[in-house]
Design a protein around this motif. Sequence first.
Motif, PDB file in Angstrom:
ATOM      1  N   GLY A   1       0.819  -1.207   0.000  1.00 25.01           N
ATOM      2  CA  GLY A   1       0.000   0.000   0.000  1.00 25.01           C
ATOM      3  C   GLY A   1       0.852   1.255   0.000  1.00 25.01           C
ATOM      4  O   GLY A   1       0.585   2.219  -0.725  1.00 25.01           O
ATOM      5  N   TRP A   2       1.900   1.225   0.792  1.00 23.38           N
ATOM      6  CA  TRP A   2       2.882   2.321   0.828  1.00 23.38           C
ATOM      7  C   TRP A   2       3.544   2.465  -0.546  1.00 23.38           C
ATOM      8  O   TRP A   2       3.736   3.577  -1.045  1.00 23.38           O
ATOM      9  CB  TRP A   2       3.912   2.004   1.905  1.00 23.38           C
ATOM     10  N   GLY A   3       3.867   1.332  -1.164  1.00 23.48           N
ATOM     11  CA  GLY A   3       4.516   1.347  -2.465  1.00 23.48           C
ATOM     12  C   GLY A   3       3.671   1.992  -3.538  1.00 23.48           C
ATOM     13  O   GLY A   3       4.186   2.654  -4.445  1.00 23.48           O
ATOM     14  N   LEU A   4       2.352   1.820  -3.463  1.00 20.91           N
ATOM     15  CA  LEU A   4       1.457   2.462  -4.419  1.00 20.91           C
ATOM     16  C   LEU A   4       1.623   3.976  -4.387  1.00 20.91           C
ATOM     17  O   LEU A   4       1.742   4.619  -5.429  1.00 20.91           O
ATOM     18  CB  LEU A   4       0.002   2.100  -4.093  1.00 20.91           C
ATOM     19  N   SER A   5       1.610   4.549  -3.197  1.00 22.62           N
ATOM     20  CA  SER A   5       1.781   5.998  -3.052  1.00 22.62           C
ATOM     21  C   SER A   5       3.176   6.423  -3.517  1.00 22.62           C
ATOM     22  O   SER A   5       3.337   7.447  -4.191  1.00 22.62           O
ATOM     23  CB  SER A   5       1.565   6.396  -1.591  1.00 22.62           C
ATOM     24  N   HIS A   6       4.176   5.623  -3.178  1.00 22.40           N
ATOM     25  CA  HIS A   6       5.565   5.942  -3.539  1.00 22.40           C
ATOM     26  C   HIS A   6       5.754   5.936  -5.048  1.00 22.40           C
ATOM     27  O   HIS A   6       6.303   6.891  -5.626  1.00 22.40           O
ATOM     28  CB  HIS A   6       6.487   4.918  -2.884  1.00 22.40           C
ATOM     29  N   TYR A   7       5.289   4.889  -5.719  1.00 24.23           N
ATOM     30  CA  TYR A   7       5.460   4.808  -7.166  1.00 24.23           C
ATOM     31  C   TYR A   7       4.648   5.880  -7.886  1.00 24.23           C
ATOM     32  O   TYR A   7       5.054   6.395  -8.920  1.00 24.23           O
ATOM     33  CB  TYR A   7       5.073   3.418  -7.668  1.00 24.23           C
ATOM     34  N   ARG A   8       3.483   6.220  -7.340  1.00 28.96           N
ATOM     35  CA  ARG A   8       2.672   7.282  -7.936  1.00 28.96           C
ATOM     36  C   ARG A   8       3.428   8.610  -7.885  1.00 28.96           C
ATOM     37  O   ARG A   8       3.427   9.389  -8.848  1.00 28.96           O
ATOM     38  CB  ARG A   8       1.334   7.391  -7.204  1.00 28.96           C
ATOM     39  N   SER A   9       4.090   8.857  -6.762  1.00 34.22           N
ATOM     40  CA  SER A   9       4.880  10.076  -6.607  1.00 34.22           C
ATOM     41  C   SER A   9       6.079  10.075  -7.558  1.00 34.22           C
ATOM     42  O   SER A   9       6.398  11.098  -8.186  1.00 34.22           O
ATOM     43  CB  SER A   9       5.354  10.207  -5.157  1.00 34.22           C
ATOM     44  N   LEU A  10       6.755   8.923  -7.674  1.00 31.92           N
ATOM     45  CA  LEU A  10       7.904   8.832  -8.583  1.00 31.92           C
ATOM     46  C   LEU A  10       7.474   9.076 -10.023  1.00 31.92           C
ATOM     47  O   LEU A  10       8.171   9.755 -10.794  1.00 31.92           O
ATOM     48  CB  LEU A  10       8.558   7.449  -8.468  1.00 31.92           C
TER      49      LEU A  10
ATOM     50  N   GLN B   1      -1.166  -0.473 -11.455  1.00 35.68           N
ATOM     51  CA  GLN B   1      -2.257  -1.437 -11.514  1.00 35.68           C
ATOM     52  C   GLN B   1      -1.846  -2.773 -10.892  1.00 35.68           C
ATOM     53  O   GLN B   1      -2.609  -3.386 -10.140  1.00 35.68           O
ATOM     54  CB  GLN B   1      -2.716  -1.657 -12.952  1.00 35.68           C
ATOM     55  N   ASP B   2      -0.613  -3.200 -11.192  1.00 30.74           N
ATOM     56  CA  ASP B   2      -0.114  -4.453 -10.618  1.00 30.74           C
ATOM     57  C   ASP B   2      -0.013  -4.351  -9.103  1.00 30.74           C
ATOM     58  O   ASP B   2      -0.452  -5.252  -8.371  1.00 30.74           O
ATOM     59  CB  ASP B   2       1.254  -4.806 -11.198  1.00 30.74           C
ATOM     60  N   GLU B   3       0.580  -3.264  -8.628  1.00 33.90           N
ATOM     61  CA  GLU B   3       0.779  -3.109  -7.189  1.00 33.90           C
ATOM     62  C   GLU B   3      -0.560  -3.015  -6.461  1.00 33.90           C
ATOM     63  O   GLU B   3      -0.705  -3.516  -5.338  1.00 33.90           O
ATOM     64  CB  GLU B   3       1.627  -1.866  -6.899  1.00 33.90           C
ATOM     65  N   SER B   4      -1.545  -2.377  -7.092  1.00 32.07           N
ATOM     66  CA  SER B   4      -2.869  -2.287  -6.499  1.00 32.07           C
ATOM     67  C   SER B   4      -3.487  -3.681  -6.344  1.00 32.07           C
ATOM     68  O   SER B   4      -4.114  -3.991  -5.313  1.00 32.07           O
ATOM     69  CB  SER B   4      -3.774  -1.406  -7.365  1.00 32.07           C
ATOM     70  N   ARG B   5      -3.290  -4.523  -7.338  1.00 32.82           N
ATOM     71  CA  ARG B   5      -3.821  -5.890  -7.284  1.00 32.82           C
ATOM     72  C   ARG B   5      -3.116  -6.699  -6.198  1.00 32.82           C
ATOM     73  O   ARG B   5      -3.747  -7.442  -5.452  1.00 32.82           O
ATOM     74  CB  ARG B   5      -3.654  -6.556  -8.645  1.00 32.82           C
TER      75      ARG B   5
ATOM     76  N   ARG C   1       3.783  10.752   5.837  1.00 26.52           N
ATOM     77  CA  ARG C   1       4.014   9.340   5.525  1.00 26.52           C
ATOM     78  C   ARG C   1       3.492   8.419   6.638  1.00 26.52           C
ATOM     79  O   ARG C   1       2.929   7.354   6.361  1.00 26.52           O
ATOM     80  CB  ARG C   1       5.504   9.113   5.268  1.00 26.52           C
ATOM     81  N   LEU C   2       3.667   8.837   7.856  1.00 24.86           N
ATOM     82  CA  LEU C   2       3.177   8.027   8.986  1.00 24.86           C
ATOM     83  C   LEU C   2       1.647   7.968   8.999  1.00 24.86           C
ATOM     84  O   LEU C   2       1.065   6.925   9.292  1.00 24.86           O
ATOM     85  CB  LEU C   2       3.708   8.601  10.297  1.00 24.86           C
ATOM     86  N   ASN C   3       1.011   9.078   8.661  1.00 26.87           N
ATOM     87  CA  ASN C   3      -0.458   9.083   8.590  1.00 26.87           C
ATOM     88  C   ASN C   3      -0.950   8.167   7.476  1.00 26.87           C
ATOM     89  O   ASN C   3      -1.969   7.479   7.634  1.00 26.87           O
ATOM     90  CB  ASN C   3      -0.972  10.507   8.364  1.00 26.87           C
ATOM     91  N   LEU C   4      -0.239   8.161   6.357  1.00 27.49           N
ATOM     92  CA  LEU C   4      -0.608   7.261   5.257  1.00 27.49           C
ATOM     93  C   LEU C   4      -0.491   5.811   5.702  1.00 27.49           C
ATOM     94  O   LEU C   4      -1.395   4.994   5.452  1.00 27.49           O
ATOM     95  CB  LEU C   4       0.293   7.515   4.048  1.00 27.49           C
ATOM     96  N   LEU C   5       0.603   5.481   6.359  1.00 29.72           N
ATOM     97  CA  LEU C   5       0.813   4.108   6.806  1.00 29.72           C
ATOM     98  C   LEU C   5      -0.261   3.682   7.799  1.00 29.72           C
ATOM     99  O   LEU C   5      -0.784   2.570   7.728  1.00 29.72           O
ATOM    100  CB  LEU C   5       2.209   3.971   7.427  1.00 29.72           C
TER     101      LEU C   5
END
Length: 305
Positions: free
Chosen positions: A167-176, A194-198, A270-274
């Motif tokens: 879930g954290w990775g989704l936000s991170h990759y979206r930002s990148l 899409q893959d990470e969301s799945r 980031r902590l609030n997202l987590l």
Amino acid sequence: MNQYQKTAGFDLPHIPSDDKLHRVLSSALKSRLGDDPISPEFMSNSYWDAAHFGLEKVKIFQDSSQQEQAEILRRCSSGLLEEAYFIEKAGVGYMAKMVLLAETTEERMLYALFSSDEVTHLAQISRFLPEKDLLGTDDPFLRFLADLVETQDKTVLLFVLQVVLEGWGLSHYRSLAKDCVNPQLAGIFEGFLQDESRHHGTGVTLFNQMSVSQTSRATIIETLALFLQMVRVGPQSVVAAIEQVKGHLSCQQKLRIFQELDTETHSGIRLNLLRSLMRGEEAGIIVQELEDRGAFQPLPAKKCV
């Protein structure tokens, strides 16, 4: 055997490009990657600008020469690319492990497909790394990840890796993807979503079907407390990149950089997202324990030095 040679595979070497096995792999990847290599004009030393790292607010960076600024950005960008490379490399091993831990035919099929996703991501990221024989890493988060994927507790793996970290990775990759100045690389990170969301959604579904034992819950809490501490201490890698270029920084200089980076706000978001990723009855118990420990409280700049 080094632990990184197991599930995470951080120490697994690459074979030469003229090896027969490499040619078989390249042929198999064509349907996913296409035939077009990365255009030389799209290769660069820095794929994200100063604003992505908050460096436009840092005086020591702004006072540096153009050459020093370029080198700091190159190191920050390389750090992001190498982190993505190792995460996807660990993902290949993790998904393969989950194939073996699957409890239904459909779950096994899903994880086999997910492993293929991670292989594709790894191949795509590798195209942008000038040094493709990356072996091992001293990065604290990646060492944490390598240790985590070795556990045999499926409940821990699902919650920490797929519910929280994916879930954290989704936000991170979206930002990148959003901030990347290279259109080809930006498109690759966008394609990961899409893959990470799945992967994340599957973890949430499977975890919510489980009964969490006290032992598993305790392990999850200790594991997440360790990870959240890494987030609480702010953008250490950015400060390290500045020091690598500018030379030794005093504690006072580091303190000023963390203050200029507004580290408390940076970490707090980031902590609030987590915390928001940890939903459900079982997750609520875990969140409460972490709250009681202050694990979601960002540290002030003076405690990040």
